[in-house]
Design an enzyme around this catalytic site. Structure first.
Site, PDB file in Angstrom:
ATOM      1  CD  GLN A 127      -2.444   1.211   2.734  1.00 39.18           C
ATOM      2  OE1 GLN A 127      -1.874   0.576   3.799  1.00 39.18           O
ATOM      3  NE2 GLN A 127      -3.671   1.580   2.992  1.00 39.18           N
ATOM      4  N   GLY A 128       0.637   2.192  -0.991  1.00 38.09           N
ATOM      5  CA  GLY A 128       1.231   3.502  -0.905  1.00 38.09           C
ATOM      6  C   GLY A 128       0.622   4.525  -0.744  1.00 38.09           C
ATOM      7  CB  SER A 130       2.393   6.974   4.786  1.00 38.17           C
ATOM      8  OG  SER A 130       1.508   6.433   5.408  1.00 38.17           O
ATOM      9  CB  SER A 162       3.695  -3.018   5.593  1.00 37.72           C
ATOM     10  OG  SER A 162       3.709  -2.342   6.372  1.00 37.72           O
ATOM     11  CD  GLU A 245      -4.957   0.105   6.546  1.00 42.07           C
ATOM     12  OE1 GLU A 245      -4.997   0.667   5.494  1.00 42.07           O
ATOM     13  OE2 GLU A 245      -3.714   0.578   7.332  1.00 42.07           O
TER      14      GLU A 245
END
Ligand SMILES: Cc1cc2nc3c(=O)[nH]c(=O)nc-3n(C[C@H](O)[C@H](O)[C@H](O)COP(=O)(O)OP(=O)(O)OC[C@H]3O[C@@H](n4cnc5c(N)ncnc54)[C@H](O)[C@@H]3O)c2cc1C
Lengths: 396, 365
Positions: A127-128, A130, A162, A245
């Site tokens: 997941q991009g 932040s 992550s 999430e």
């Protein structure tokens, strides 16, 4: 629930018989701390095996590799995995965030292309969201996606990615409209990580482990069919992702995402630890603390059960789902902080020490508990969400 | 692994809906304050309406004039009563009903179902929560029993027609079933929750037939369980009520050019109270489920009492603080809830007391 009694027994037996052999290396605690190839391959094989047995994505559509069964059956599997403390499945971001999102709003082509490989762990997802300068304030995203013919060119950087080292795809929030501010002008992409110009750099965590990366985009060219939804819909889709999430919406494929030490393990620890020459569990102050945690843990279990009863949630229907991450992540952090103290002088030991209780797992678990009080929206941001959206208090 | 069962029947749903509307209409805070100044602390007309709705007989079997439901349904109507700070003799009467049922003493149930006021007298001057620590005695005199001792914190003693008082007979705890009038024996007490009416009861010299004594220990357990469950129901309602009062003020009061509700030190505390409210309601309806099914509910009840009474006491405390100078006044409703919260915290065992009992139940000695 008796209709599933047979199924429950079957599941319990399967996990008993098929649990992978204990590895000769230390397994990470959750999908966020997978830091070596060895750990990764072990966990990926385990996920594949569970899926092949039909115990993952049980409630997802059959045509995309799911089981087409009632959610209640997947819930039974999840509970059994937690009960038997089997290793977790590593593709959490695919299984529980990106997957349900694609099933909810993706095109048939996207479902066809991605869902089955999410379940089998063939394709790992990351997941991009932040960025180095913008985390809590996600709307300040600056990573750019510039249209160029039938492609987009990506430039910028994401961070705390992550599984970034192992992922084949990323869900990415980027700015498509140059000069736009905040929520408008953001778009959502399903990005192939092997694209030239995308590079990941592992970042060492406070425990000394690895598991997340900084992810750089330098003129990385992706086909325009990587855009999810329409240009400008990025914020809306990102918010929807976060409801999956944070567990505020259902539809996840299932499995467990961590091998957690829980309140019952803490009670067991209190039986072993010593205070004044006696088991710590006989110390009145320790007992009071343990009971507080037991009441809180039971309160959250019961709250999950009550959440399914409309007559008992009608006044504030969002209260339970929107507070779930806040309740459970802070509970775990405080529990593990307490569990260190239970060990007396041995609390000061660390992973690798021969005399550390369970190889230092408790110390590691306390440190890793911040992954849930920070990742996915911090406790402070969750408190704002509960106060503003559930109670109707004003924004800061 | 503890059970996590919660059942909520269609009947409970309907009762809850009716009670929510009834309590909101009959018990606005202006009415609560007006009744605080009166003698009995409740409005007889509202009490008559509650009886007419059939609430007094909810948990009384049909053959004794009730509707044959159980304690879970009683708790369901008590929650909104707590939210609106009602202080009718409903709760004290329902605690008595459970003790009478468990003790097999059915004769008075039809009267209670019709609205006769009943209560229990189980505490004494030393304030010990241990229901078996009883100084009052019953001694045999022929086919009669002669009572001696003083009970305290008897709710609605001034208007009660029926009182269940704990005494010791031959060293063992028992419940004396007393019928009024109690003129001259009840003495008003000043208590922290000014919506309530509390009395001491002088038993000395009372004579009752032997048949009026319940000696079955099950009656004490039923009394305790009902008291805990209904106290939790009142507290859960109270938390929701005081949170409303606080949130309303935070949305209206301005300081430094901003609504005070936009300051995180206030709004995050409210989020924490909401979390406590959610957990408390879950504990409440789980304990109610077990009580309603006649299963052992001791762990569930003690957990519920510990959680709800701590959360309510904290929510009342924060409500005072968050109203600033106004919070320090008689006119601010925060104090009404804080007083209610403290009354509930300290009746039938506070949170720390129940955690100590739970430690023995869950962790071994
Ligand atoms: C283990 C881990 C894994 C992660 N994995 C991923 C991932 O896979 N993909 C991804 O995109 N991100 C990931 N994250 C990033 C995570 O979502 C962010 O760290 C988080 O949202 C906070 O952003 P930040 O780090 O920029 O902190 P900041 O926003 O700079 O916050 C710093 C501090 O200020 C507080 N703060 C900020 N704003 C406010 C406010 N308005 N009111 C009160 N306090 C405030 C925060 O609570 C925090 O305590 C991960 C993080 C961790 C810890």
């Amino acid at each position: 629930m008796s209709e599933f009694a047979e199924f429950r027994a079957e599941v319990a037996a399967w996990f008993r018989d098929n649990r992978p052999p204990e590895p000769d290396f230390l397994l990470p605690e959750s999908f966020m701390e997978v830091g070596t190839e060895q750990q990764f391959e072990y966990l990926r094989a385990w996920q594949r095996k569970i899926w092949e047995a039909g115990y993952l994505g049980m409630a997802w559509p059959k045509e995309y590799g799911g089981g087409g069964q009632p959610q209640a059956m997947q819930d039974i599997v999840n509970a059994e995995m937690a009960r038997q403390k089997v290793p977790f499945v590593p593709n959490t971001i695919g299984l529980n965030w990106a997957g349900p999102l694609i099933l909810a709003i993706g095109t048939p082509a996207e479902k066809q292309r991605y869902i089955k490989n999410i379940l089998s762990a063939e394709d790992i997802w990351c997941q991009g969201f932040s960025e180095p300068d913008n985390g809590s304030d996600l709307a300040a995203t600056t990573t750019r996606a510039t249209r160029d013919g039938d492609a987009y060119i990506l430039n910028g950087a994401k961070i705390w990615t992550s599984l970034g080292s192992y992922a084949k795809y990323m869900i990415l929030l980027a700015r498509t409209e140059p000069g736009s501010k905040r929520y408008a002008g953001l778009s959502y992409f399903l990005v192939p990580m092997h694209t030239p110009g995308i590079e990941t750099q592992p970042i060492r965590k406070l425990t000394g482990e690895y598991g997340f990366t900084q992810t750089f985009f330098r003129d990385a060219r992706i086909p325009d069919d990587c855009l999810m939804g329409k240009e400008g819909e990025g914020w809306k889709i990102a918010m929807m992702t976060l409801t999956f999430e944070r567990g505020a919406s259902g539809g996840q494929a299932g499995g467990i995402a961590r091998q957690a030490l829980n309140v019952h393990d803490t009670v067991d620890l209190a039986r072993l630890a010593r205070r004044d020459g006696r088991p710590a569990i006989q110390d009145p102050l320790m007992r009071d603390q343990l009971v507080r945690f037991l009441i809180e843990d039971q309160g959250d279990r019961l709250t999950a059960a009550r959440g399914a009863i409309p007559g008992l949630t009608s006044e504030r229907p969002h209260a339970i789902p929107l507070s779930q991450k806040l309740r459970t992540s802070e509970h775990r952090r405080r529990l593990l902080q307490f569990a260190l103290g239970l060990q007396g002088a041995n609390a000061a030991r660390w992973m690798g020490d021969a005399n550390a209780r369970e190889g230092g797992k408790w110390q590691r678990a306390y440190f890793n508990s911040f992954s849930s009080t920070i990742g996915g929206g911090t406790t402070q941001i969750q408190s704002n969400i509960v106060a503003e959206r559930v109670l109707g208090l004003p924004k800061d | 692994m503890l059970s996590n069962r919660i059942s909520f029947s269609g009947e409970q749903g309907m009762l809850l809906e009716t009670a929510v509307g009834f309590c909101r209409e009959r018990s606005p805070v202006s009415a609560v304050r007006a009744l605080m100044g009166g003698a009995d602390g409740f409005d007889p007309a509202v009490w008559a309406e509650m009886a007419a709705l059939g609430w007094c007989g909810i948990a009384i079997p049909e053959r004794f004039g009730g509707s044959g439901l159980g304690l879970a349904e009683v708790a369901t109507v008590v929650e909104p009563m707590g939210r609106h700070l009602m202080a009718t003799p409903f709760v004290s009467g329902q605690i008595a009903v459970q003790a009478l049922l468990a003790g097999g003493h059915m004769a008075l149930l039809p009267r209670i179902a019709q609205g006769a006021i009943a209560t229990t007298a189980v505490f004494e001057r030393d304030g010990d929560w241990d229901l078996a620590a009883i100084e009052a005695t019953a001694t045999r005199h022929g086919d009669h029993l002669r009572l001696e001792g003083v009970k305290t914190l008897v709710e609605h003693g001034g208007v009660a027609e029926i009182v269940l008082a704990s005494v010791r007979l031959d060293g063992a705890p028992a419940l004396a079933v007393l019928e009024g009038p109690f003129a001259g024996r009840m003495r008003a007490e000043a208590v922290i929750d000014e919506t309530r009416r509390s009395f001491s009861l002088d038993l000395t010299g009372l004579e009752i037939p032997t048949a009026s004594l319940i000696t079955d220990p099950a009656a004490f357990i039923a009394l305790r369980d009902a008291a805990l469950l209904l106290s939790v129901a009142e507290a859960a309602g109270g938390i929701a009520g005081v949170l409303d009062v606080t949130v309303d003020y935070l949305n209206n009061r301005t300081a430094f050019g901003r609504k005070i509700g936009s300051y995180q030190s206030l709004k995050h505390a409210c989020a924490d109270i909401l979390v406590g409210l959610e957990r408390s309601r879950s504990h409440l309806y789980h304990a109610a489920t077990l009580c309603g099914a006649n299963e052992d509910a001791e762990v569930a009840l003690r957990m519920a009492k510990a959680e709800a009474s701590d959360v309510f006491a904290n929510a009342g405390d924060r409500a005072v603080q968050f109203h600033g100078g106004f919070g320090f006044t008689w006119d601010c409703d925060a104090q009404l809830y804080l007083r209610r919260a403290l009354w509930l915290q300290y009746s039938f065992g506070d949170a720390a007391h129940h955690r100590r009992k739970l430690a023995d139940l869950l962790l071994g000695d």
